[in-house]
Design a protein around this motif. Structure first.
Motif, mmCIF file in Angstrom:
data_model
loop_
_atom_site.group_PDB
_atom_site.id
_atom_site.type_symbol
_atom_site.label_atom_id
_atom_site.label_comp_id
_atom_site.label_asym_id
_atom_site.label_seq_id
_atom_site.Cartn_x
_atom_site.Cartn_y
_atom_site.Cartn_z
ATOM 1 N N MET A 78 105.701 -39.735 61.427
ATOM 2 C CA MET A 78 105.340 -38.350 61.705
ATOM 3 C C MET A 78 106.599 -37.651 62.215
ATOM 4 N N SER A 79 106.893 -36.510 61.625
ATOM 5 C CA SER A 79 108.074 -35.744 62.065
ATOM 6 C C SER A 79 107.633 -34.342 62.409
ATOM 7 N N LEU A 189 100.061 -29.365 46.968
ATOM 8 C CA LEU A 189 101.309 -29.082 46.240
ATOM 9 C C LEU A 189 101.964 -30.375 45.784
ATOM 10 N N ALA A 190 102.606 -30.282 44.631
ATOM 11 C CA ALA A 190 103.401 -31.415 44.141
ATOM 12 C C ALA A 190 104.823 -31.214 44.650
ATOM 13 N N CYS A 191 105.501 -32.329 44.981
ATOM 14 C CA CYS A 191 106.860 -32.180 45.516
ATOM 15 C C CYS A 191 107.866 -32.961 44.673
ATOM 16 N N ASP A 192 109.085 -32.452 44.625
ATOM 17 C CA ASP A 192 110.167 -33.100 43.872
ATOM 18 C C ASP A 192 110.483 -34.472 44.440
ATOM 19 N N GLU A 193 110.487 -34.529 45.782
ATOM 20 C CA GLU A 193 110.868 -35.793 46.428
ATOM 21 C C GLU A 193 109.643 -36.472 47.037
ATOM 22 N N ALA A 194 109.632 -37.800 47.015
ATOM 23 C CA ALA A 194 108.477 -38.539 47.540
ATOM 24 C C ALA A 194 108.316 -38.267 49.039
ATOM 25 N N HIS A 195 107.059 -38.203 49.481
ATOM 26 C CA HIS A 195 106.823 -37.862 50.898
ATOM 27 C C HIS A 195 107.069 -39.029 51.847
ATOM 28 N N GLN A 196 107.229 -40.223 51.309
ATOM 29 C CA GLN A 196 107.554 -41.417 52.116
ATOM 30 C C GLN A 196 106.527 -41.662 53.224
ATOM 31 N N ALA A 197 105.247 -41.443 52.917
ATOM 32 C CA ALA A 197 104.151 -41.689 53.879
ATOM 33 C C ALA A 197 104.427 -41.054 55.246
ATOM 34 N N THR A 198 104.976 -39.853 55.209
ATOM 35 C CA THR A 198 105.316 -39.149 56.452
ATOM 36 C C THR A 198 104.502 -37.856 56.567
ATOM 37 N N ALA A 215 97.661 -39.768 48.625
ATOM 38 C CA ALA A 215 97.878 -41.107 48.050
ATOM 39 C C ALA A 215 98.959 -41.066 46.964
ATOM 40 N N ASP A 216 99.013 -40.002 46.185
ATOM 41 C CA ASP A 216 100.096 -39.816 45.220
ATOM 42 C C ASP A 216 101.381 -39.542 46.014
ATOM 43 N N PRO A 217 102.420 -40.383 45.835
ATOM 44 C CA PRO A 217 103.622 -40.228 46.682
ATOM 45 C C PRO A 217 104.331 -38.893 46.505
ATOM 46 N N GLN A 218 103.957 -38.142 45.479
ATOM 47 C CA GLN A 218 104.604 -36.838 45.303
ATOM 48 C C GLN A 218 103.627 -35.670 45.407
ATOM 49 N N ARG A 219 102.614 -35.852 46.237
ATOM 50 C CA ARG A 219 101.687 -34.743 46.495
ATOM 51 C C ARG A 219 101.409 -34.621 47.984
ATOM 52 N N VAL A 220 101.344 -33.384 48.448
ATOM 53 C CA VAL A 220 100.993 -33.154 49.849
ATOM 54 C C VAL A 220 99.901 -32.092 49.928
ATOM 55 N N SER A 221 99.121 -32.190 50.999
ATOM 56 C CA SER A 221 98.145 -31.154 51.300
ATOM 57 C C SER A 221 98.761 -30.342 52.434
ATOM 58 N N LEU A 254 111.026 -31.630 51.167
ATOM 59 C CA LEU A 254 110.554 -32.457 50.042
ATOM 60 C C LEU A 254 111.034 -31.882 48.710
ATOM 61 N N GLY A 255 112.114 -31.146 48.765
ATOM 62 C CA GLY A 255 112.637 -30.502 47.549
ATOM 63 C C GLY A 255 111.754 -29.334 47.155
ATOM 64 N N GLN A 256 111.794 -29.010 45.870
ATOM 65 C CA GLN A 256 111.005 -27.888 45.361
ATOM 66 C C GLN A 256 109.518 -28.277 45.274
ATOM 67 N N LEU A 257 108.654 -27.376 45.699
ATOM 68 C CA LEU A 257 107.198 -27.653 45.661
ATOM 69 C C LEU A 257 106.535 -26.825 44.567
ATOM 70 N N GLN A 258 105.420 -27.368 44.052
ATOM 71 C CA GLN A 258 104.640 -26.622 43.046
ATOM 72 C C GLN A 258 103.178 -26.642 43.419
ATOM 73 N N LEU A 259 102.552 -25.498 43.274
ATOM 74 C CA LEU A 259 101.134 -25.392 43.650
ATOM 75 C C LEU A 259 100.276 -26.071 42.594
ATOM 76 N N CYS A 260 99.355 -26.955 43.009
ATOM 77 C CA CYS A 260 98.477 -27.561 41.998
ATOM 78 C C CYS A 260 97.012 -27.503 42.417
ATOM 79 N N SER A 261 96.636 -26.515 43.186
ATOM 80 C CA SER A 261 95.214 -26.326 43.514
ATOM 81 C C SER A 261 94.993 -24.852 43.824
ATOM 82 N N GLU A 262 93.757 -24.531 44.108
ATOM 83 C CA GLU A 262 93.478 -23.188 44.630
ATOM 84 C C GLU A 262 94.051 -23.099 46.044
#
Ligand SMILES: Cc1cc2nc3c(=O)[nH]c(=O)nc-3n(C[C@H](O)[C@H](O)[C@H](O)COP(=O)(O)OP(=O)(O)OC[C@H]3O[C@@H](n4cnc5c(N)ncnc54)[C@H](O)[C@@H]3O)c2cc1C
Length: 412
Positions: A78-79, A189-198, A215-221, A254-262
């Motif tokens: 956690m950071s 959002l999808a991220c360019d760089e893996a979130h590294q379980a952080t 769970a997808d290493p390149q997606r964050v809520s 996490l690099g560039q992010l892309q929206l993938c939900s409402e």
């Protein structure tokens, strides 16, 4: 007409968990929910919650965890940092000698998995798509009249009907509340760089942005808490411009992010019922309190409320006493109110402490965060409380004495 020992209103995480906790006791339970029966679906991560270790232990004991963990994301780190200064604090599961600091779970999945277990309990009767028309309370029972005119007589009624509790309002149970002057925007959002379980949280002067690993290493809520007018502007942006704004606010961690939900917007209010018990009616979870999501503790707090209430009810039965005894209900109220008050105060301190961009307070905050970051013993104490490994917890979720003493010994 139907007689039942305990009626629970609301099949959210709190109401369903309480039904499961009470099911092994010699009681008849009725669960009333205005919405439809939860059906098993694939998670869409539209709304997620960070569950702490105490909640995980509880769901494990209730056999809900195996189904839930299939889609849950454990986070190891956690950071937390200040966007416009050098203040930073990091936590890691390894440093705390733990398998994880918590799990990010889809809210609907939590309900679905809980309901899978509730369905198998012969003494729990579930009434979905049911609305309450009238509530009356006498010295001996609570009577609910449903919209189909069915009558339900109960010895105890537990309101688990959420932040805008109908039961609390019907009964005019006093409520302390204030507007946090924040709206939370939630999205995936999808991220360019893996979130590294952080799990990450960056504090801006106008509010925090949380990036929760899925769970997808390149997606964050995300949960982005901002003043209402800023929320309006952010929601009016195109998906690309919104993703760009989140990328900038996250300082491209996490690099560039892309929206993938409402995108969803949730106005944030502090609510605290000053009375949690009224004769045979008891408030639990968000019906009793709702807090700022910046520390991700609301659901954890609610799950501990129902575990505490179930523990006290079980003790009553074991002692041959009644489940509606006023002293027991008062004990529940005292116990859980004090836990809720501590969190409400902590959230207020966090929110106020991190808002504003004046140079001196900002500098002091940064110095304080960095000093704390270098204090393993203090960090460990803070984390033990947040993770549900310390505090006045219900017995069934307490760490065993040996695990607790191990936890209390900080690594150098
Ligand atoms: C943006 C955001 C992020 C959050 N993140 C976290 C987090 O990371 N970790 C965490 O621990 N907490 C988090 N929380 C808090 C958490 O979501 C809530 O505390 C939790 O969902 C409350 O659960 P509940 O069962 O009390 O209420 P609810 O989930 O609101 O359930 C209430 C149920 O009662 C039903 N109901 C309502 N009225 C009636 C009626 N009259 N009759 C019958 N049924 C009725 C509703 O349909 C619903 O099913 C967050 C909250 C927000 C807003």
């Amino acid at each position: 007409m139907q007689h039942t020992d305990i009626t629970i209103v609301g099949a959210g995480s709190a109401g369903l968990t309480l039904a499961l906790l009470l099911a092994p006791l010699d009681l008849s339970i009725t669960l009333i929910e205005q919405g439809p029966e939860p059906e098993l679906t694939e998670p869409d991560f539209q709304r997620v919650s960070a569950l702490n270790l105490a909640s995980q232990r509880l769901l494990q004991q209730l056999h809900v965890w195996p189904g839930l963990s299939a889609h849950a994301a454990a986070y190891q780190h956690m950071s937390v940092w200040q966007a416009d200064s050098f203040g930073r604090i990091d936590f890691s599961a390894a440093e705390q000698q733990l398998p994880a600091l918590g799990w990010i779970c889809d809210n609907e999945q939590i309900r679905q998995q809980l309901y899978q277990q509730v369905k198998g309990c012969h003494n729990v009767r579930c009434l979905f798509n049911s609305c309450i028309k009238k509530l009356t309370q006498s010295e001996r029972e609570v009577v609910l009249q449903l919209s189909n005119d069915d009558l339900i007589f109960s010895r105890l009624l537990v309101a688990a009907d959420g932040a805008n509790s109908f039961i609390r309002e019907q009964q005019k149970m006093p409520l302390l509340h204030w507007d946090y002057q924040h709206h939370a925007i939630v999205a995936t959002l999808a991220c360019d760089e893996a979130h590294q379980a952080t799990a990450r949280q960056v504090f801006w002067p106008d509010g925090p942005l949380a990036l929760l690993p899925l769970a997808d290493p390149q997606r964050v809520s995300i949960v982005w808490s901002v003043p209402p007018e800023r929320a309006e502007q952010l929601l009016a942006l195109s998906p690309e411009a919104f993703a760009q704004a989140v990328t900038a606010a996250s300082q491209s961690v996490l690099g560039q992010l892309q929206l993938c939900s409402e995108r969803r917007r949730i106005p944030l209010r502090m609510r605290y019922a000053t009375e949690w018990v009224q004769q045979r009616i008891v408030l639990v979870a968000d019906a009793a309190h709702s807090i700022h999501p910046l520390a991700g503790q609301g659901m954890n707090l609610g799950l501990m409320d129902v575990a505490a209430l179930a523990e006290l009810i079980a003790n009553q039965l074991e002692a041959g006493q009644s489940i509606d005894q006023p002293q027991m209900l008062q004990q529940y109220q005292r116990w859980r109110k004090s836990e809720a008050q501590s969190l409400i105060l902590a959230m207020e301190a966090f929110k106020r402490g991190f808002s504003g961009g004046l140079p001196l307070p900002k500098f002091l905050r940064a110095v304080g965060m960095n000093a704390l970051n270098k204090q393993p013993a203090l960090k460990q104490k803070m984390m033990a409380l947040a993770l549900g490994n310390a505090g006045d917890l219900p017995k069934r979720v307490q760490l065993s004495a040996s695990a607790a003493s191990e936890f209390a010994a900080p690594s150098a």
